[in-house]
Design a protein around this motif. Structure first.
Motif, PDB file in Angstrom:
ATOM      1  N   LEU A 132       1.018  -1.085  -0.013  1.00 41.17           N
ATOM      2  CA  LEU A 132      -0.031  -0.136  -0.257  1.00 41.17           C
ATOM      3  C   LEU A 132       1.174   1.206   0.185  1.00 41.17           C
ATOM      4  O   LEU A 132       0.442   1.720  -0.690  1.00 41.17           O
ATOM      5  N   VAL A 133       1.677   1.434   0.911  1.00 40.91           N
ATOM      6  CA  VAL A 133       2.847   2.532   1.247  1.00 40.91           C
ATOM      7  C   VAL A 133       3.056   2.878  -0.331  1.00 40.91           C
ATOM      8  O   VAL A 133       3.599   3.917  -0.769  1.00 40.91           O
ATOM      9  N   GLU A 134       3.779   1.203  -0.505  1.00 41.44           N
ATOM     10  CA  GLU A 134       4.506   2.030  -2.621  1.00 41.44           C
ATOM     11  C   GLU A 134       3.293   2.223  -3.893  1.00 41.44           C
ATOM     12  O   GLU A 134       3.382   3.032  -4.311  1.00 41.44           O
ATOM     13  N   SER A 135       2.466   2.099  -3.717  1.00 34.58           N
ATOM     14  CA  SER A 135       1.217   2.290  -4.737  1.00 34.58           C
ATOM     15  C   SER A 135       0.838   3.444  -3.916  1.00 34.58           C
ATOM     16  O   SER A 135       0.430   4.489  -5.380  1.00 34.58           O
ATOM     17  N   LEU A 136       0.927   4.026  -2.408  1.00 36.57           N
ATOM     18  CA  LEU A 136       0.608   5.364  -2.254  1.00 36.57           C
ATOM     19  C   LEU A 136       1.567   6.563  -2.808  1.00 36.57           C
ATOM     20  O   LEU A 136       1.770   8.278  -3.013  1.00 36.57           O
ATOM     21  N   GLU A 137       2.948   6.435  -2.473  1.00 36.40           N
ATOM     22  CA  GLU A 137       4.069   6.815  -2.590  1.00 36.40           C
ATOM     23  C   GLU A 137       3.971   6.708  -4.109  1.00 36.40           C
ATOM     24  O   GLU A 137       3.681   8.510  -5.017  1.00 36.40           O
ATOM     25  N   ARG A 138       3.556   5.901  -5.205  1.00 38.29           N
ATOM     26  CA  ARG A 138       3.498   6.259  -6.901  1.00 38.29           C
ATOM     27  C   ARG A 138       2.356   7.307  -7.023  1.00 38.29           C
ATOM     28  O   ARG A 138       2.524   7.686  -7.958  1.00 38.29           O
ATOM     29  N   GLU A 139       1.658   7.425  -6.400  1.00 40.36           N
ATOM     30  CA  GLU A 139       0.834   8.723  -6.311  1.00 40.36           C
ATOM     31  C   GLU A 139       1.317   9.771  -5.928  1.00 40.36           C
ATOM     32  O   GLU A 139       0.247  10.976  -5.739  1.00 40.36           O
ATOM     33  N   GLY A 140       2.321  10.288  -4.990  1.00 47.13           N
ATOM     34  CA  GLY A 140       2.809  11.032  -4.782  1.00 47.13           C
ATOM     35  C   GLY A 140       1.893  11.231  -2.801  1.00 47.13           C
ATOM     36  O   GLY A 140       2.100  12.694  -2.749  1.00 47.13           O
ATOM     37  N   GLU A 141       1.953  10.487  -2.577  1.00 45.78           N
ATOM     38  CA  GLU A 141       1.255  10.362  -1.581  1.00 45.78           C
ATOM     39  C   GLU A 141       2.136   9.897  -0.719  1.00 45.78           C
ATOM     40  O   GLU A 141       2.273   8.178  -1.278  1.00 45.78           O
ATOM     41  N   ILE A 142       2.446  10.321   0.851  1.00 46.49           N
ATOM     42  CA  ILE A 142       3.497   9.703   1.849  1.00 46.49           C
ATOM     43  C   ILE A 142       2.093  10.168   2.887  1.00 46.49           C
ATOM     44  O   ILE A 142       1.932  10.541   3.390  1.00 46.49           O
ATOM     45  N   LEU A 143       2.164   8.556   3.535  1.00 48.24           N
ATOM     46  CA  LEU A 143       1.298   8.314   4.918  1.00 48.24           C
ATOM     47  C   LEU A 143       1.389   8.707   5.926  1.00 48.24           C
ATOM     48  O   LEU A 143       0.854   9.236   6.744  1.00 48.24           O
TER      49      LEU A 143
END
Length: 197
Positions: free
Chosen positions: A43-54
């Motif tokens: 999930l973190v990797e996918s979020l980061e690809r979209e520019g979001e760091i959770l």
């Protein structure tokens, strides 16, 4: 520490023996703690690809220190609790194990939404039982699935304008699908929550 070939073979054999065969993209590890950490990492990797760091500093808590399955820090250095759960059709797993390897679960919108609501409600009810509180940075639930009939187009249509109600403690929830080569990542969807005060 050097791992011997026989140890590697034993680990592979153990993982293969535990594999259920059906909807198992995220079930690659013989260790459930590592598997849950792997789901959150995807999930973190996918979020980061979209520019979001959770969050940062993700770590698995492991048995017997759960719930939560994992924890992290938000950007105010507050602890975040993370619980992982799976959306899967148990009957389809049993059918697969009995030889019906080409039968997949049917997921109409009602079954999909009701199943997600049950998973979210179950995890929401666990909040008061989280070990080593407080988790002032929030409580995140990650639902993962590898169900064959739940592709991106279907999931997007089912989730459109839907809000999951009666959630008291979960601050954010995500649905994570298995890897999609057409977009070179695991698709994810943030679930809209109707928070109860």
């Amino acid at each position: 520490m050097k791992i011997l070939e026989t140890e590697i073979f034993d680990l592979i054999t153990e993982a293969r023996n535990k594999a259920r065969g059906y909807a198992g993209f995220f079930g690659w590890s013989s260790d459930r703690d590592i598997e849950e950490w792997g789901v959150v990492t995807c999930l973190v990797e996918s979020l980061e690809r979209e520019g979001e760091i959770l969050f940062t500093s993700l770590k698995r808590r492991g048995r017997p220190n759960d719930p939560p399955d994992c924890e992290a820090l938000n950007f105010d250095w507050k602890r975040v609790a993370i619980e992982v759960t799976e959306l899967v059709d148990e009957k389809a797993i049993k059918n697969y194990k009995s030889g019906a390897i080409h039968e997949y679960a049917n997921w109409d919108k009602t079954k999909f939404i009701e199943s997600l609501q049950k998973l979210l409600s179950r995890k929401d009810s666990k909040y008061p039982k989280l070990k080593e509180p407080p988790y002032d940075g929030g409580y995140i639930v990650v639902v993962h699935t590898d169900e064959e009939m739940l592709d991106r187009i279907t999931v997007e249509a089912y989730l459109a304008r839907h809000k999951f109600e009666n959630i008291k403690y979960v601050t954010r929830a995500f649905l994570l699908l298995s890897y999609d080569p057409s977009i070179e990542m695991c698709p994810y969807y943030e679930l809209k929550l109707g928070i109860t005060i």
